[in-house]
Design an enzyme around this catalytic site. Structure first.
Site, short mmCIF file in Angstrom:
data_model
loop_
_atom_site.label_atom_id
_atom_site.label_comp_id
_atom_site.label_asym_id
_atom_site.label_seq_id
_atom_site.Cartn_x
_atom_site.Cartn_y
_atom_site.Cartn_z
N GLY A 16 83.01 -26.27 0.55
CA GLY A 16 83.60 -27.06 -0.53
C GLY A 16 84.39 -26.21 -1.50
O GLY A 16 85.47 -26.59 -1.96
N ALA A 48 75.16 -35.96 -1.96
CA ALA A 48 74.43 -36.31 -3.19
C ALA A 48 73.48 -35.19 -3.59
O ALA A 48 72.30 -35.18 -3.20
CB ALA A 48 73.69 -37.62 -3.00
N LEU A 49 73.99 -34.26 -4.38
CA LEU A 49 73.18 -33.13 -4.86
C LEU A 49 73.02 -33.17 -6.38
O LEU A 49 71.91 -33.15 -6.89
CB LEU A 49 73.83 -31.81 -4.43
N PRO A 94 71.78 -35.88 -13.35
CA PRO A 94 72.04 -35.83 -14.79
C PRO A 94 71.44 -34.59 -15.45
O PRO A 94 72.01 -34.03 -16.39
CB PRO A 94 71.37 -37.12 -15.30
N ILE A 141 78.90 -38.45 -7.99
CA ILE A 141 78.93 -38.45 -6.53
C ILE A 141 80.25 -39.05 -6.04
O ILE A 141 80.49 -40.25 -6.17
CB ILE A 141 77.73 -39.22 -5.94
N GLU A 145 82.26 -28.69 -7.63
CA GLU A 145 81.84 -27.69 -6.64
C GLU A 145 81.39 -26.39 -7.31
O GLU A 145 81.53 -25.31 -6.75
CB GLU A 145 82.96 -27.39 -5.62
N GLY A 146 80.87 -26.53 -8.53
CA GLY A 146 80.42 -25.38 -9.30
C GLY A 146 81.42 -25.04 -10.38
O GLY A 146 82.59 -24.77 -10.09
N GLU A 174 82.27 -20.95 -14.57
CA GLU A 174 81.30 -20.02 -15.14
C GLU A 174 80.20 -19.70 -14.12
O GLU A 174 79.78 -18.55 -13.98
CB GLU A 174 80.68 -20.64 -16.41
#
Length: 380
Positions: free
Chosen positions: A239, A122-123, A126, A155, A361-362, A365
């Site tokens: 990840g 949980a990172l 909003p 999540i 996972e990002g 960009e």
């Protein structure tokens, strides 16, 4: 299968048999929203839910390449299951084993490795997905304990998790990543999870998770106070490598489906595989998939070798994996035409599933930004 030892090849054989027997029959049910908890338990029974951990906590004592191979094979049938598995294994269980305390290692990790418990990372919030260092969830000291309030977003397994690895701000906002602490919270009444309907990788229990005055003791801190960013990066780098493996599995499956269809589909009196444009599509798909395999497997080996360039290669694996998955599935759907656009074809699901690899996972960009930062260090 170059770069693979005999042990790796045996792992691939075992996981492919598992996928054919247990995952493919459930793939569409998962895509319709069924959370595959029983499949997690079956993976745990085979000691490959968290393969890199030692057998005494439920792992297989395997290397990172084995982890990648399991994720790749699962993703061919169900990218949703592969996503759940890679987060539970690399981002949660392995993270806790190496960075948590004795209770985390001896009590929680075996439950995650066996599939008896489900975990969530949980990172994201909003306010802050790409800019994770700006998270607003707060952890405040009150009367000798921590009180955590905030909202987490997107999540995976959030609806069904028994444990949440929560990242919260434990200092001023201007301190950014230097004032973030990781907490392991057991599910209780202070945690409210609301489902989020997503386009692809359905059945992953994706949720908005609200933390309402959640109490945590010092024993619930993972790592050090204000050291949560290290925990986050540990999970995120693995990840991103795993997303590369998911992209590889999607691309391989899409290529296989397109190739078989092209041999069977008759148009203008011959199989469409006899048309040069189709041959070129298939050749391009194959070349890109094999190039991706090299990057993903190399990055896995770099991690086990302790190569300092592993974080850079993890970003590259994620970037190329996501782009390859989307492009190869797009061409595969084009080859299958109307059939590929219908829910009768596995490609319809894979196309939807592939898109999120460019986002989670990002975003790509952000990945490009990160790659450039590593380049500046290398070329300075």
């Amino acid at each position: 299968m170059y770069m693979l030892s005999e042990e790796h090849k045996l792992t691939v054989k075992v996981i492919r048999e598992f996928v054919d027997q247990h995952v493919r029959p459930k793939a569409r049910s998962i895509d319709k929203g069924e959370y595959p908890r029983q499949l997690l338990k079956l993976l745990g029974e085979l000691n490959i839910l968290v393969p890199t951990l030692s057998p005494d906590v439920g792992g297989a004592g395997a290397d990172t390449l084995t982890q990648v191979l399991v994720v790749e094979e699962l993703a061919k049938a169900s990218p949703g299951l592969a996503t759940i598995m890679e987060i539970q294994s690399s981002m949660l269980a392995e993270n806790l084993y190496h960075n948590g305390n004795k209770v985390h290692r001896e009590e929680v990790v075996p439950k995650l490795a066996s599939g008896d418990a489900v975990g969530a990372f949980a990172l994201s919030e909003p306010c802050c997905g790409s800019d994770a260092a700006a998270i607003q969830t707060m952890a405040e000291r009150r009367g000798g304990e921590w009180v955590i309030n905030g909202t987490k977003m997107w999540i995976t397994s959030g609806l069904y998790a028994d444990y949440y690895l929560v990242f919260a701000r434990s200092g001023p906002a201007e301190a950014r990543h230097r004032a973030i602490t990781a907490f392991l919270l057991h599910r209780n009444s202070c945690i409210e999870a609301t489902p989020i309907e997503v386009m692809g990788v359905r059945g992953t229990g994706t949720a908005e998770v609200r933390l309402n005055d959640c109490r945590a003791g010092d024993d619930d801190v993972v790592g050090e106070v204000n050291g949560g960013w290290k925990m986050a990066m540990w999970g995120i780098n693995m990840g991103r490598l795993n997303v590369g493996a998911i992209g590889l599995g999607i691309a391989e499956e899409a290529l296989r489906e397109a190739y078989i269809y092209a041999q069977r589909r008759i148009a203008f009196g011959k199989a469409i595989s006899e048309f040069q444009i189709i041959q070129h599509y298939l050749a391009e798909m194959y070349a890109r998939t094999e190039a991706l395999r090299s990057v993903v497997y190399t990055a896995a080996k770099m991690r086990d070798a302790g190569d300092p360039d592993f974080p850079l290669y993890a970003q590259v694996a994620k970037l190329l994996g996501s782009r390859t998955a989307v492009d190869v599935v797009r061409l595969a759907v084009q080859i299958q035409g109307g059939y590929g656009y219908s829910t009768d074809s596995p490609l319809e699901m894979l196309y939807r599933d592939a898109k999120v690899t460019e986002i989670y996972e990002g975003t790509n960009e952000i990945i490009l930004n990160t790659i450039y930062k590593f380049m500046r260090e290398k070329f300075a």
